[in-house]
Design a protein around this motif. Structure first.
Motif, PDB file in Angstrom:
ATOM      1  N   PHE A  31       0.727  -1.330   0.049  1.00 17.41           N
ATOM      2  CA  PHE A  31       0.036  -0.005  -0.095  1.00 17.41           C
ATOM      3  C   PHE A  31       0.786   1.306   0.040  1.00 17.41           C
ATOM      4  N   ARG A  32       2.207   0.958   0.110  1.00 11.46           N
ATOM      5  CA  ARG A  32       3.152   2.178   0.065  1.00 11.46           C
ATOM      6  C   ARG A  32       4.163   1.813  -0.866  1.00 11.46           C
ATOM      7  N   PRO A  33       4.072   1.869  -2.131  1.00 15.97           N
ATOM      8  CA  PRO A  33       5.192   1.507  -3.180  1.00 15.97           C
ATOM      9  C   PRO A  33       6.496   2.522  -2.673  1.00 15.97           C
ATOM     10  N   SER A  34       6.238   3.633  -2.282  1.00 17.34           N
ATOM     11  CA  SER A  34       7.404   4.309  -2.064  1.00 17.34           C
ATOM     12  C   SER A  34       8.495   3.726  -0.974  1.00 17.34           C
ATOM     13  N   LEU A  35       8.020   2.757  -0.455  1.00 18.81           N
ATOM     14  CA  LEU A  35       8.864   2.372   0.519  1.00 18.81           C
ATOM     15  C   LEU A  35       9.739   1.020   0.037  1.00 18.81           C
ATOM     16  N   ARG A  36       9.587   0.593  -1.237  1.00 17.39           N
ATOM     17  CA  ARG A  36      10.460  -0.238  -1.895  1.00 17.39           C
ATOM     18  C   ARG A  36      11.687   0.365  -2.120  1.00 17.39           C
ATOM     19  N   GLY A  37      12.806  -0.546  -1.776  1.00 19.92           N
ATOM     20  CA  GLY A  37      14.310  -0.045  -1.949  1.00 19.92           C
ATOM     21  C   GLY A  37      14.685   0.658  -0.779  1.00 19.92           C
ATOM     22  N   ARG A  38      13.931   0.953   0.250  1.00 24.48           N
ATOM     23  CA  ARG A  38      14.499   1.821   1.240  1.00 24.48           C
ATOM     24  C   ARG A  38      14.510   0.575   2.449  1.00 24.48           C
ATOM     25  N   PRO A  39      15.560   1.113   3.508  1.00 27.42           N
ATOM     26  CA  PRO A  39      15.458   0.065   4.550  1.00 27.42           C
ATOM     27  C   PRO A  39      14.391   0.282   5.634  1.00 27.42           C
ATOM     28  N   VAL A  40      13.605  -0.717   5.845  1.00 31.62           N
ATOM     29  CA  VAL A  40      12.257  -0.550   6.515  1.00 31.62           C
ATOM     30  C   VAL A  40      12.394  -1.694   7.440  1.00 31.62           C
ATOM     31  N   ILE A  41      11.829  -1.343   8.745  1.00 23.51           N
ATOM     32  CA  ILE A  41      11.742  -2.491   9.752  1.00 23.51           C
ATOM     33  C   ILE A  41      10.340  -2.077  10.464  1.00 23.51           C
ATOM     34  N   VAL A  42       9.687  -3.362  10.727  1.00 24.18           N
ATOM     35  CA  VAL A  42       8.572  -3.337  11.721  1.00 24.18           C
ATOM     36  C   VAL A  42       9.140  -3.647  13.299  1.00 24.18           C
ATOM     37  N   LEU A  43       8.566  -2.888  13.970  1.00 28.14           N
ATOM     38  CA  LEU A  43       8.623  -2.942  15.494  1.00 28.14           C
ATOM     39  C   LEU A  43       7.773  -3.620  16.191  1.00 28.14           C
ATOM     40  N   SER A  44       8.159  -4.291  17.431  1.00 38.55           N
ATOM     41  CA  SER A  44       7.343  -4.993  18.332  1.00 38.55           C
ATOM     42  C   SER A  44       6.469  -4.021  19.222  1.00 38.55           C
ATOM     43  N   ASN A  45       5.586  -4.827  19.860  1.00 38.69           N
ATOM     44  CA  ASN A  45       4.851  -3.837  20.786  1.00 38.69           C
ATOM     45  C   ASN A  45       5.448  -3.061  21.621  1.00 38.69           C
ATOM     46  N   ASN A  46       4.642  -1.760  21.616  1.00 41.86           N
ATOM     47  CA  ASN A  46       5.364  -0.529  22.069  1.00 41.86           C
ATOM     48  C   ASN A  46       6.442   0.013  21.502  1.00 41.86           C
ATOM     49  N   ASP A  47       6.568  -0.468  20.081  1.00 42.58           N
ATOM     50  CA  ASP A  47       7.708   0.279  19.228  1.00 42.58           C
ATOM     51  C   ASP A  47       9.039  -0.162  19.988  1.00 42.58           C
ATOM     52  N   GLY A  48       9.233  -1.451  20.403  1.00 42.64           N
ATOM     53  CA  GLY A  48      10.334  -1.700  21.098  1.00 42.64           C
ATOM     54  C   GLY A  48      11.481  -2.243  19.962  1.00 42.64           C
ATOM     55  N   CYS A  49      11.346  -3.425  19.568  1.00 38.18           N
ATOM     56  CA  CYS A  49      12.421  -4.147  18.861  1.00 38.18           C
ATOM     57  C   CYS A  49      12.224  -4.457  17.394  1.00 38.18           C
ATOM     58  N   ALA A  50      12.995  -4.541  16.344  1.00 38.82           N
ATOM     59  CA  ALA A  50      12.702  -5.063  15.126  1.00 38.82           C
ATOM     60  C   ALA A  50      12.207  -6.448  15.036  1.00 38.82           C
ATOM     61  N   ILE A  51      11.092  -6.619  14.520  1.00 40.50           N
ATOM     62  CA  ILE A  51      10.480  -8.004  14.463  1.00 40.50           C
ATOM     63  C   ILE A  51      10.304  -8.357  13.170  1.00 40.50           C
ATOM     64  N   ALA A  52      10.522  -7.477  11.984  1.00 37.00           N
ATOM     65  CA  ALA A  52      10.577  -7.751  10.564  1.00 37.00           C
ATOM     66  C   ALA A  52      11.689  -6.740   9.981  1.00 37.00           C
ATOM     67  N   ARG A  53      12.251  -6.956   8.909  1.00 41.04           N
ATOM     68  CA  ARG A  53      13.217  -6.453   8.238  1.00 41.04           C
ATOM     69  C   ARG A  53      13.370  -6.613   6.788  1.00 41.04           C
TER      70      ARG A  53
END
Length: 434
Positions: free
Chosen positions: A18-40
């Motif tokens: 849903f956000r094609p502009s994120l392609r090619g960029r370093p993106v991470i998804v954070l755990s509960n309370n924005d704590g740790c990287a759970i997807a990279r």
């Protein structure tokens, strides 16, 4: 013959749909309370960002790398997973959903070139829902899992250590023995499904460094030294199936809902709201499973990492008068447990509700209707609430003790970079512009 279909960097891939502009960029998804990287994303992995690395350390270490961190949007990921699994099910007659982003498919007896069929499935997946995936095929589930690892690594880093020909779709069963041995020799033993970090260190200390080293061992020796689980893994790697496809998952032994708070809680009222919410969610999961619970465990604890603060941790289990999946009695039992464990003077970091002593709902329906006239009415009320919440959004109807503050409640998780629920909320539906 099994195929493992696995969404690549699934949470990040869902966001990129849903956000094609994120392609090619370093993106991470954070755990509960924005704590740790759970997807990279692959770009984030290339920067050396490790799984479960705290976001504040990533931000301090890579201030100029342009890393974008997003809060976990599990509503979106769950819906995208359902769509992905429906497409993957077309690959063969049997399917076992193993996790939110991967499933095993029974492809035994499927005619034609399975690699070509796998590429067609990948193309369909990307066209219909935009999720890239890797597909591994093997004579056992462990071999399929290993083939999937090879397919994804060969696609991400062609030639390091796998040839690009194995990228995206890898069928170990179609390769000559010499090619399989070469792939096994290029794969560390720690990449095998079921070989964890500690066991991998033990194997390497005894000279077992690669998958090929393990495959060439005697199963009887492996069983004596490392137990029956590793022996089963070895036999699977040698092509002898030991793990069947689980078409019907085993019923859960417990259902839980636990969360760390956005801010520490020191008073009882916000804890009552939080525990009521967690109990309501656990009860909903119970109804989805078609189960009843006989006991409700409530726990609270402080933050063990804040050593300067007083520490406290306690739980209480409250039996229900009769096994049920209805929200009201489960919430009441959870709050009675909270009254037992709460102590003033502490800053509570986390709380949770765990439903125990589960049993199928069908076991009791007839006899309960006779002994308790309220039981059928409570069941219909819970079902009606579920239908309304499914149509208008979770939390439209809820227990009064959860409070009226909505997302602004002080105990809710921190989600400072949460994206819209594009596929499940009409108000978040993306707009297409010409």
């Amino acid at each position: 013959m099994f195929a493992l279909v696995d969404g690549n960097n699934f949470y990040v891939s869902c966001e990129r749909v849903f956000r094609p502009s994120l392609r090619g960029r370093p993106v991470i998804v954070l755990s509960n309370n924005d704590g740790c990287a759970i997807a990279r994303s692959n770009e984030a992995k290339a920067l050396g960002i490790a799984m479960a690395e705290p976001w504040h350390l990533i931000r301090a270490r890579l201030p100029d790398a342009g890393v974008l961190a997003l809060s976990a949007n599990f509503t979106l990921y769950g819906d995208m997973s359902d769509r992905m699994m429906a497409i993957a099910a077309r690959f063969g007659p049997g399917q076992e959903v193993y996790s939110i982003d991967e499933c095993f498919v029974d492809v035994d007896g499927i005619p034609g070139d399975l690699v070509a069929a796998g590429h067609r499935l990948r193309a369909r997946m990307e066209q219909w829902i935009g999720i890239p995936c890797g597909i591994g095929i093997g004579g056992t589930k462990t071999l399929a899992k290993l083939a999937n690892h090879i397919a994804k690594e060969a696609d991400r880093r062609p030639g390091e250590p796998y040839p690009a020909d194995f990228g995206r779709v890898c069928n170990l069963a179609a390769l000559p023995a010499s090619d399989v041995d070469a792939l096994f020799a290029a794969t560390g033993v720690g990449e095998v499904w079921g070989i964890g970090r500690r066991l991998s260190a033990q194997l390497e200390a005894d000279g077992v460094h690669t998958v090929l080293d393990l495959v060439r061992m005697d199963p009887a020796v492996v069983r004596r030294r490392w137990g029956v689980v590793v022996e089963r893994t070895l036999r699977e790697l040698q092509g002898r199936p030991c793990i069947a496809l689980d078409d019907v998952p085993a019923p859960r032994r417990e259902v839980s809902c636990t969360r760390a708070f956005g801010d520490p809680m020191a008073t009882l009222p916000p804890l009552v709201e939080a525990v009521s919410e967690y109990a309501s969610r656990a009860a909903f999961k119970l109804r989805e499973d078609g189960s009843h619970a006989a006991q409700v465990l409530t726990f609270v604890h402080t933050n063990p990492f804040r050593r300067s603060e007083k520490q406290y941790s306690r739980s209480a289990t409250v039996p229900l008068r009769r096994p049920t999946s209805d929200t009201a009695p489960i919430v009441q039992a959870a709050l009675r447990g909270l009254e037992q464990v709460f102590r003033p003077g502490y800053r509570f970091h986390k709380a949770g509700v765990i439903l125990l002593d589960l049993q199928p709902a069908t076991v009791q329906q007839g006899e309960l209707a006779l002994e308790d006239d309220a039981a059928p009415r409570q069941g219909r009320l819970a079902a009606a609430m579920d239908r309304i919440n499914d149509r208008y959004g979770r939390g439209t109807l809820h227990a009064a003790s959860t409070g009226l503050g909505g997302a602004a409640r002080s105990w809710t998780m921190k989600q400072g970079a949460l994206t819209p629920q594009y596929t499940t909320n009409w108000e978040h539906l993306p707009a297409a512009r010409a």
